[in-house]
Design a protein around this motif. Structure first.
Motif, PDB file in Angstrom:
ATOM      1  N   ASP A 347      -1.670  -6.524 -11.824  1.00  0.00           N
ATOM      2  CA  ASP A 347      -1.481  -6.748 -10.394  1.00  0.00           C
ATOM      3  C   ASP A 347       0.000  -6.778 -10.059  1.00  0.00           C
ATOM      4  OD1 ASP A 347      -4.214  -6.966  -9.680  1.00  0.00           O
ATOM      5  OD2 ASP A 347      -4.246  -9.006 -10.496  1.00  0.00           O
ATOM      6  N   TYR A 348       0.347  -6.102  -8.963  1.00  0.00           N
ATOM      7  CA  TYR A 348       1.726  -6.063  -8.477  1.00  0.00           C
ATOM      8  C   TYR A 348       1.699  -6.434  -6.993  1.00  0.00           C
ATOM      9  CZ  TYR A 348       2.713  -3.418 -12.769  1.00  0.00           C
ATOM     10  OH  TYR A 348       2.840  -3.023 -14.085  1.00  0.00           O
ATOM     11  N   GLY A 349       1.499  -7.698  -6.712  1.00  0.00           N
ATOM     12  CA  GLY A 349       1.381  -8.153  -5.342  1.00  0.00           C
ATOM     13  C   GLY A 349       0.147  -7.545  -4.687  1.00  0.00           C
ATOM     14  N   VAL A 350       0.341  -6.790  -3.614  1.00  0.00           N
ATOM     15  CA  VAL A 350      -0.801  -6.189  -2.913  1.00  0.00           C
ATOM     16  C   VAL A 350      -1.300  -4.927  -3.622  1.00  0.00           C
ATOM     17  CG1 VAL A 350      -0.065  -7.091  -0.676  1.00  0.00           C
ATOM     18  CG2 VAL A 350       0.730  -4.830  -1.416  1.00  0.00           C
ATOM     19  N   LEU A 351      -0.626  -4.528  -4.669  1.00  0.00           N
ATOM     20  CA  LEU A 351      -1.001  -3.323  -5.405  1.00  0.00           C
ATOM     21  C   LEU A 351      -1.629  -3.698  -6.730  1.00  0.00           C
ATOM     22  CD1 LEU A 351       2.215  -1.160  -4.879  1.00  0.00           C
ATOM     23  CD2 LEU A 351       0.159  -1.240  -3.457  1.00  0.00           C
ATOM     24  N   ARG A 352      -2.458  -2.797  -7.222  1.00  0.00           N
ATOM     25  CA  ARG A 352      -3.039  -2.977  -8.542  1.00  0.00           C
ATOM     26  C   ARG A 352      -2.998  -1.650  -9.287  1.00  0.00           C
ATOM     27  NH1 ARG A 352      -5.699  -6.254 -11.726  1.00  0.00           N
ATOM     28  NH2 ARG A 352      -7.223  -5.449 -13.216  1.00  0.00           N
ATOM     29  N   VAL A 353      -2.559  -1.695 -10.537  1.00  0.00           N
ATOM     30  CA  VAL A 353      -2.530  -0.510 -11.397  1.00  0.00           C
ATOM     31  C   VAL A 353      -3.654  -0.653 -12.416  1.00  0.00           C
ATOM     32  CG1 VAL A 353      -1.206   0.821 -13.085  1.00  0.00           C
ATOM     33  CG2 VAL A 353      -0.049  -0.173 -11.091  1.00  0.00           C
ATOM     34  N   GLU A 354      -4.492   0.375 -12.502  1.00  0.00           N
ATOM     35  CA  GLU A 354      -5.646   0.365 -13.401  1.00  0.00           C
ATOM     36  C   GLU A 354      -5.600   1.568 -14.334  1.00  0.00           C
ATOM     37  OE1 GLU A 354      -8.727  -1.538 -10.061  1.00  0.00           O
ATOM     38  OE2 GLU A 354      -8.788   0.604 -10.577  1.00  0.00           O
ATOM     39  N   GLN A 361      -4.123   4.692 -12.296  1.00  0.00           N
ATOM     40  CA  GLN A 361      -4.350   4.892 -10.869  1.00  0.00           C
ATOM     41  C   GLN A 361      -3.865   3.662 -10.119  1.00  0.00           C
ATOM     42  OE1 GLN A 361      -8.547   5.708 -10.576  1.00  0.00           O
ATOM     43  NE2 GLN A 361      -9.094   3.547 -10.457  1.00  0.00           N
ATOM     44  N   LEU A 362      -3.364   3.908  -8.916  1.00  0.00           N
ATOM     45  CA  LEU A 362      -2.772   2.867  -8.101  1.00  0.00           C
ATOM     46  C   LEU A 362      -3.701   2.555  -6.937  1.00  0.00           C
ATOM     47  CD1 LEU A 362      -0.124   1.179  -7.576  1.00  0.00           C
ATOM     48  CD2 LEU A 362       0.587   3.074  -6.089  1.00  0.00           C
ATOM     49  N   ARG A 363      -4.020   1.255  -6.765  1.00  0.00           N
ATOM     50  CA  ARG A 363      -4.921   0.836  -5.695  1.00  0.00           C
ATOM     51  C   ARG A 363      -4.228  -0.151  -4.754  1.00  0.00           C
ATOM     52  NH1 ARG A 363     -10.138   2.038  -5.699  1.00  0.00           N
ATOM     53  NH2 ARG A 363     -11.121   2.872  -7.585  1.00  0.00           N
ATOM     54  N   GLN A 364      -4.637  -0.068  -3.485  1.00  0.00           N
ATOM     55  CA  GLN A 364      -4.206  -1.056  -2.497  1.00  0.00           C
ATOM     56  C   GLN A 364      -5.361  -1.282  -1.524  1.00  0.00           C
ATOM     57  OE1 GLN A 364      -0.721  -0.095  -0.225  1.00  0.00           O
ATOM     58  NE2 GLN A 364      -0.706  -2.035   0.884  1.00  0.00           N
ATOM     59  N   ASP A 365      -5.860  -2.493  -1.513  1.00  0.00           N
ATOM     60  CA  ASP A 365      -6.987  -2.854  -0.639  1.00  0.00           C
ATOM     61  C   ASP A 365      -8.145  -1.867  -0.853  1.00  0.00           C
ATOM     62  OD1 ASP A 365      -5.391  -4.883   0.400  1.00  0.00           O
ATOM     63  OD2 ASP A 365      -4.537  -3.547   1.919  1.00  0.00           O
ATOM     64  N   ARG A 366      -8.708  -1.385   0.265  1.00  0.00           N
ATOM     65  CA  ARG A 366      -9.841  -0.463   0.181  1.00  0.00           C
ATOM     66  C   ARG A 366      -9.422   1.004   0.251  1.00  0.00           C
ATOM     67  NH1 ARG A 366     -12.892  -0.126   3.981  1.00  0.00           N
ATOM     68  NH2 ARG A 366     -11.786  -1.194   5.654  1.00  0.00           N
ATOM     69  N   ARG A 367      -8.136   1.236   0.162  1.00  0.00           N
ATOM     70  CA  ARG A 367      -7.665   2.620   0.226  1.00  0.00           C
ATOM     71  C   ARG A 367      -8.080   3.380  -1.032  1.00  0.00           C
ATOM     72  NH1 ARG A 367      -1.424   1.484   2.233  1.00  0.00           N
ATOM     73  NH2 ARG A 367      -1.983   0.157   4.042  1.00  0.00           N
ATOM     74  N   PRO A 368      -8.305   4.677  -0.916  1.00  0.00           N
ATOM     75  CA  PRO A 368      -8.646   5.457  -2.116  1.00  0.00           C
ATOM     76  C   PRO A 368      -7.551   5.339  -3.173  1.00  0.00           C
ATOM     77  CG  PRO A 368      -9.051   6.742  -0.136  1.00  0.00           C
ATOM     78  CD  PRO A 368      -8.330   5.505   0.308  1.00  0.00           C
TER      79      PRO A 368
END
Length: 420
Positions: A347-354, A361-368
């Motif tokens: 987790d990187y604050g509001v971002l998540r790297v999976e 892949q980089l995620r933020q909220d419900r964005r693709p």
């Protein structure tokens, strides 16, 4: 009687394999007579016709009772003389010889969008036009749909820094469109267009009205393959020899001489070349040899190679970071194993790297999710959008401290990694 009717029904159910062609020697004779009468070079046409009659008189085609087989054999026999020769047979074709043929409902160039398959702006502001045919139009008609369509495509590409025109699956079409599209990239009045020589005189491929705002300095790349034929070859040949385009891919099909089909009756027709182009630059054409590429690569790799060439040219011209970043992404080859990639996940604050399916892949909220591809050890770019990057920051002990989002226009955003 019943058995005869049954056999007839079975035969009809398997058309055209049960059909018996017209007498092969008679069909060959009609083909020969048409070539002798219509071929653009009377002396050569007479020689081709005489050779075909001799083959028929020798019985070379006698065993071919299926009309499709006969048409194929005649085409194979004629192709070495001119790549446009083509004999066809169609069941139920009862129109008068050389009379008009009504197209089926919904058919025609408009249904195929006048050959325009894709218009796109690739990363680095490189335009891409996938053109599958050169649709015909009349210069006297200012509202000609085919002309409006190509104008619209060029308008969408009006602000690109380089352009790739893909003709790898383009079998040809109209000289009117060839001249008009070529004029979109050539100096007005330039003496670069082919002149067609026929039995009745000459005709230039130069457009009656050139493109209104040609881009004469735009880096231009034309993709070709062995399927590129006729008018598509004319376009590539003209701009290559005018030094206005770099041709990338494989040698084209080698069918230079235009013409039209002539109806023979009994469902047969033969395409005969009624003209032959001559370039004012080379004094010749590409019949039999094809248009040789400036950069020879497998057709399947032509787009990727042209895109790299375009980006490199733009970087050399000082086009800026978007082109440079796109080129660096295109040239990136680092291989990163799953264990190393897993170290970036978190987790990187509001971002998540999976880590998913062997890639980050980089995620933020419900964005693709955005798939990341490695550029170097700690630098990644967004798959499909190389002007967006993700750089991971390390602490002195080598652990990941944060990630920084980077954009080619200079924007930056930093996100610290969460604890745990």
């Amino acid at each position: 009687m019943f058995r005869a009717i049954l056999l007839l029904a079975v035969c009809l159910s398997w058309l055209p394999s049960c059909l018996v062609a017209a007498e092969p020697r008679a069909v060959a004779g009609e083909v020969a007579a048409t070539i002798e009468r219509e071929y653009f070079d009377p002396q050569r046409g007479a020689g081709i016709a005489a050779a075909l009659r001799a083959d028929a008189d020798r019985g070379d085609f006698d065993r071919l009772q299926d009309p499709l087989d006969l048409a194929t054999a005649l085409t194979t026999r004629l192709k070495p003389h001119d790549r446009h020769f083509n004999v066809r047979w169609s069941a139920g074709d009862e129109a008068p010889a050389n009379g008009p043929r009504r197209p089926p409902p919904g058919a025609g160039p408009a249904r195929d969008n006048f050959g325009i398959r894709r218009v796109e702006v690739l990363p680095g502001n490189v335009g891409y036009l996938d053109l599958r045919q050169f649709a015909d139009f009349d210069f006297a008609d200012p509202q000609a749909p085919a002309r409006q369509a190509i104008d619209a495509a060029l308008q969408l590409l009006a602000h690109v820094d380089a352009l790739i025109i893909d003709l790898r699956d383009n079998g040809g079409g109209s000289p009117a469109m060839v001249g008009y599209l070529a004029s979109a990239f050539a100096e007005p009045g330039a003496d670069i267009y082919n002149t067609f020589h026929s039995r009745t005189g000459t005709r230039s491929e130069a457009p009656a009205q050139g493109f209104a705002s040609p881009r004469t300095q735009l880096p231009l790349y034309v993709l070709t393959s062995g399927r590129t034929g006729s008018a598509a070859e004319a376009f590539a040949y003209t701009l290559k020899n005018a030094r206005r385009a770099t041709v990338v891919g494989e040698a084209s099909g080698g069918a230079a001489n235009p013409g039209r089909p002539f109806r023979l009756g009994d469902g047969f027709s033969v395409f005969v070349s009624t003209g032959s182009p001559v370039s004012p630059v080379t004094g010749s054409n590409w019949e039999g040899t094809g248009v040789a590429p400036d950069v020879e690569v497998a057709a399947a790799d032509a787009l990727d190679r042209a895109r790299r060439l375009a980006l490199a040219a733009l970087v050399e011209r000082g086009a800026g970071e978007p082109a440079r970043w796109a080129l660096e992404a295109a040239d990136a080859t680092p291989a990163t194993d799953a264990t190393t990639l897993a170290g970036f996940a978190g987790d990187y604050g509001v971002l998540r790297v999976e880590l998913a399916e062997g890639a980050l892949q980089l995620r933020q909220d419900r964005r693709p999710a955005l798939r990341l591809r490695p550029l170097s050890a700690d630098m990644f770019f967004v798959d499909g959008e190389p002007t967006r990057r993700v750089r991971f920051e390390r602490r002195p002990d080598g652990s990941i401290a944060a990630l920084e989002l980077q954009w080619a226009d200079g924007q930056r955003a930093r996100h610290a990694r969460g604890e745990g």
